[in-house]
Design an enzyme around this catalytic site. Structure first.
Site, PDB file in Angstrom:
ATOM      1  N   TYR A 132       0.853  -1.209   0.000  1.00  0.00           N
ATOM      2  CA  TYR A 132       0.000   0.000   0.000  1.00  0.00           C
ATOM      3  C   TYR A 132       0.877   1.243   0.000  1.00  0.00           C
ATOM      4  O   TYR A 132       1.906   1.277   0.688  1.00  0.00           O
ATOM      5  CB  TYR A 132      -0.878   0.026   1.252  1.00  0.00           C
ATOM      6  CG  TYR A 132      -2.343  -0.126   0.914  1.00  0.00           C
ATOM      7  CD1 TYR A 132      -2.965   0.790   0.071  1.00  0.00           C
ATOM      8  CD2 TYR A 132      -3.091  -1.178   1.418  1.00  0.00           C
ATOM      9  CE1 TYR A 132      -4.300   0.645  -0.270  1.00  0.00           C
ATOM     10  CE2 TYR A 132      -4.433  -1.325   1.081  1.00  0.00           C
ATOM     11  CZ  TYR A 132      -5.023  -0.407   0.232  1.00  0.00           C
ATOM     12  OH  TYR A 132      -6.337  -0.544  -0.108  1.00  0.00           O
ATOM     13  N   GLU A 140      -0.632   4.905  -0.526  1.00  0.00           N
ATOM     14  CA  GLU A 140      -1.437   6.091  -0.868  1.00  0.00           C
ATOM     15  C   GLU A 140      -0.575   7.344  -0.771  1.00  0.00           C
ATOM     16  O   GLU A 140       0.189   7.516   0.174  1.00  0.00           O
ATOM     17  CB  GLU A 140      -2.642   6.189   0.067  1.00  0.00           C
ATOM     18  CG  GLU A 140      -3.721   5.201  -0.330  1.00  0.00           C
ATOM     19  CD  GLU A 140      -4.938   5.237   0.580  1.00  0.00           C
ATOM     20  OE1 GLU A 140      -5.097   6.193   1.344  1.00  0.00           O
ATOM     21  OE2 GLU A 140      -5.710   4.275   0.515  1.00  0.00           O
ATOM     22  N   ASP A 150      -7.076  12.591 -25.647  1.00  0.00           N
ATOM     23  CA  ASP A 150      -7.098  11.202 -25.186  1.00  0.00           C
ATOM     24  C   ASP A 150      -6.472  10.366 -26.298  1.00  0.00           C
ATOM     25  O   ASP A 150      -7.122  10.045 -27.294  1.00  0.00           O
ATOM     26  CB  ASP A 150      -8.542  10.774 -24.896  1.00  0.00           C
ATOM     27  CG  ASP A 150      -8.647   9.304 -24.490  1.00  0.00           C
ATOM     28  OD1 ASP A 150      -7.666   8.555 -24.684  1.00  0.00           O
ATOM     29  OD2 ASP A 150      -9.716   8.895 -24.008  1.00  0.00           O
ATOM     30  N   THR A 177      -4.047   5.409 -22.150  1.00  0.00           N
ATOM     31  CA  THR A 177      -3.926   4.117 -21.506  1.00  0.00           C
ATOM     32  C   THR A 177      -2.559   3.559 -21.900  1.00  0.00           C
ATOM     33  O   THR A 177      -1.901   4.067 -22.808  1.00  0.00           O
ATOM     34  CB  THR A 177      -5.048   3.146 -21.941  1.00  0.00           C
ATOM     35  OG1 THR A 177      -5.084   3.101 -23.356  1.00  0.00           O
ATOM     36  CG2 THR A 177      -6.385   3.586 -21.400  1.00  0.00           C
ATOM     37  N   LYS A 222      -2.523  -0.358 -25.067  1.00  0.00           N
ATOM     38  CA  LYS A 222      -2.939  -0.489 -26.474  1.00  0.00           C
ATOM     39  C   LYS A 222      -1.679  -0.458 -27.349  1.00  0.00           C
ATOM     40  O   LYS A 222      -0.852  -1.345 -27.222  1.00  0.00           O
ATOM     41  CB  LYS A 222      -3.958   0.601 -26.799  1.00  0.00           C
ATOM     42  CG  LYS A 222      -5.239   0.480 -25.945  1.00  0.00           C
ATOM     43  CD  LYS A 222      -6.315   1.442 -26.382  1.00  0.00           C
ATOM     44  CE  LYS A 222      -7.608   1.239 -25.609  1.00  0.00           C
ATOM     45  NZ  LYS A 222      -7.674   1.974 -24.335  1.00  0.00           N
ATOM     46  N   ARG A 273      -2.396  -3.143 -18.476  1.00  0.00           N
ATOM     47  CA  ARG A 273      -3.560  -2.265 -18.338  1.00  0.00           C
ATOM     48  C   ARG A 273      -3.200  -1.150 -17.365  1.00  0.00           C
ATOM     49  O   ARG A 273      -2.570  -1.397 -16.336  1.00  0.00           O
ATOM     50  CB  ARG A 273      -4.752  -3.044 -17.787  1.00  0.00           C
ATOM     51  CG  ARG A 273      -5.330  -3.850 -18.845  1.00  0.00           C
ATOM     52  CD  ARG A 273      -6.491  -4.681 -18.566  1.00  0.00           C
ATOM     53  NE  ARG A 273      -6.676  -5.309 -19.842  1.00  0.00           N
ATOM     54  CZ  ARG A 273      -7.361  -4.744 -20.850  1.00  0.00           C
ATOM     55  NH1 ARG A 273      -8.008  -3.618 -20.694  1.00  0.00           N
ATOM     56  NH2 ARG A 273      -7.416  -5.331 -22.019  1.00  0.00           N
TER      57      ARG A 273
HETATM   58  N1  DSN Z   1     -12.625  -0.244 -24.895  1.00  0.00           N
HETATM   59  C1  DSN Z   1     -11.535   0.441 -25.559  1.00  0.00           C
HETATM   60  C2  DSN Z   1     -11.524   0.163 -27.015  1.00  0.00           C
HETATM   61  O1  DSN Z   1     -11.786  -0.963 -27.360  1.00  0.00           O
HETATM   62  O2  DSN Z   1     -11.239   1.015 -27.824  1.00  0.00           O
HETATM   63  C3  DSN Z   1     -11.497   1.850 -25.234  1.00  0.00           C
HETATM   64  O3  DSN Z   1     -11.549   2.015 -23.856  1.00  0.00           O
END
Ligand code: DSN
Length: 423
Positions: A46, A48, A191, A217, A220, A226
């Site tokens: 932990y 925080e 984004d 994120t 990707k 993640r």
């Molecule tokens: N769910 C994602 C996507 O497939 O593009 C975006 O958060």
């Protein structure tokens, strides 16, 4: 592993991924090193707060982990501040809104059915419930229409313009959007979750230095675990004094919105895995990887078009393709099911001005990040396009689908998952 039930399911998923071709554009295959960091003892701690300012003892090691992740993010994206604690993209966007807006303020984002995201103001998400949301659409050609966006901004006076997408195959004109944002005195959030890996490799223009805040994120095209990061520039955080919502205070505003605003303890195993992925993305071969993602997507677009498929905007500049199946006489769901049966994993998706609903829309969304991680090249896209055609044409013929499925499996097994490859 003692838990045989979960072990069997992990093996089953391993088989599914290695026997099939993963072509959902938001998915990728992380490296063995990323997996090692994710499965490490760091998950037990932990912490925080932020490095040097924690609410728990024993944080001397995780402070170093988080500092390393922050430093790598800053260097890779060219920003002076990085918050690497967001659990994933949706909380990260909520955190940006919390930092910059009051409930009821206006968010302007791309509509979900036109390729946006739930958290860009969709009515059933927190972004559309706690804020006033106005949504822009693409033109009938599938491209963003910057004049229409400018007019809507003048009329609606948003407090923040959100730019980013989950199903937009073209580049964003960040400068043009900045002019729009400045004309109404709004904040600009980029984004870049889908395209972050392309941006750091120079395959898509970067919004850094143009947008006020950049959110991405990490799982990707960036090919990490993640997770998510919020990037900005400004003065470093100051202790608990109240700060105004002005540009130079962005780091403080963002940090406070992430913790304690929205989240509790950071996921230190995830932070470590993000640091690993950021180091990987800074290597010269990541540039080659990102170029190959785009090159594969462009080749797949050509091959699908040659087989009669219609693509939204006619092609792609990035890692994804949006196929409008209306002329083929099949729905997105039917196509997704048929492709799933042969081992090509895609997702059904709405197309601009889709007359059908989101559960059975007119299109499918295809992407090349994951198959490129396994080593597929342009020539392989010809084979994949032919399988897509055959599977959709033969969707009612189970024998044909079985034969295709065997072919796909034989082919896929020639390209081990990166986490299984010997290095
Ligand atoms: N769910 C994602 C996507 O497939 O593009 C975006 O958060």
């Amino acid at each position: 592993m003692n838990d045989k039930d979960i072990y069997k399911l992990i093996l089953a998923e391993h088989n599914r991924q290695s026997h099939n071709l993963q072509m959902i554009p938001s998915e990728n295959h992380a490296s063995a090193d990323v997996f090692k960091a994710l499965g490490s003892i760091l998950t037990d701690k932990y912490s925080e707060g932020y490095p040097g300012q924690r609410y728990y003892g024993g944080c001397e090691v995780v402070d170093k982990v988080e500092n390393l992740a922050r430093d790598r993010a800053k260097a890779l994206f060219g920003v002076s501040h990085a918050n690497v604690q967001p659990y994933s993209g949706s909380p990260a966007n909520s955190e940006v809104y919390m930092a910059l807006l009051d409930p009821g303020d206006t968010i302007m984002g791309l509509a979900l059915s036109f390729g946006g995201h739930l958290t860009h103001g969709h009515k059933v998400s927190a972004s559309g419930i706690f804020y006033r949301s106005v949504q822009y659409e693409t033109g009938s050609d599938g491209y963003l229409d910057y004049d229409v966006i400018a007019k809507m901004a003048q009329k609606e006076k948003p407090k923040i313009l959100v730019v980013g997408a989950t199903a937009y195959p073209r580049i964003f004109d960040w400068q043009r959007l900045r002019v729009i944002v400045d004309s109404v005195g709004a904040w600009m959030l980029a984004d870049v979750s889908h395209i972050a890996g392309l941006i750091v490799a120079g395959e898509h223009p970067s919004p850094v230095g143009i947008a006020d805040v950049v959110m991405t994120t990490t799982h990707k095209t960036l090919r990490g675990p993640r997770g998510a990061m919020i990037l900005c520039s400004g003065k470093p955080s100051t202790p608990l004094k109240k700060v105004e919502r002005i540009k130079e205070n962005l780091p403080t505003l963002i940090d406070r919105a992430v913790f304690p605003g929205m989240q509790g303890g950071p996921h230190n195993h995830q932070t470590a895995a993000i640091a690993v992925a950021l180091r990987e993305a800074a290597q010269p071969d990541f540039k080659i990887y990102a170029r190959q993602i785009v090159s594969n997507a462009k080749k797949l677009a050509l091959e699908l078009k040659a087989r009669g498929f219609e693509l939204v905007t006619g092609g792609t500049d990035n890692h994804l393709l949006l196929v409008d199946l209306t002329n083929i006489g099949v729905s997105g769901k039917e196509a997704e099911d048929a492709l799933n049966k042969v081992g090509i994993t895609v997702n059904k998706n709405t197309v601009p001005f889709d007359p059908r609903g989101p559960f059975d829309p007119s299109g499918i969304r295809l992407g090349t990040p994951a198959v490129t991680s396994r080593g597929l090249k342009e020539d392989d896209m010809t084979t994949v396009a032919e399988w897509i055609l055959q599977a959709i044409k033969g969707r009612a013929d189970n024998k044909k689908l079985d034969l295709l499925s065997n072919e796909v499996k034989k082919f896929a097994l020639r390209f081990p998952l990166p986490s299984d490859q010997k290095v």
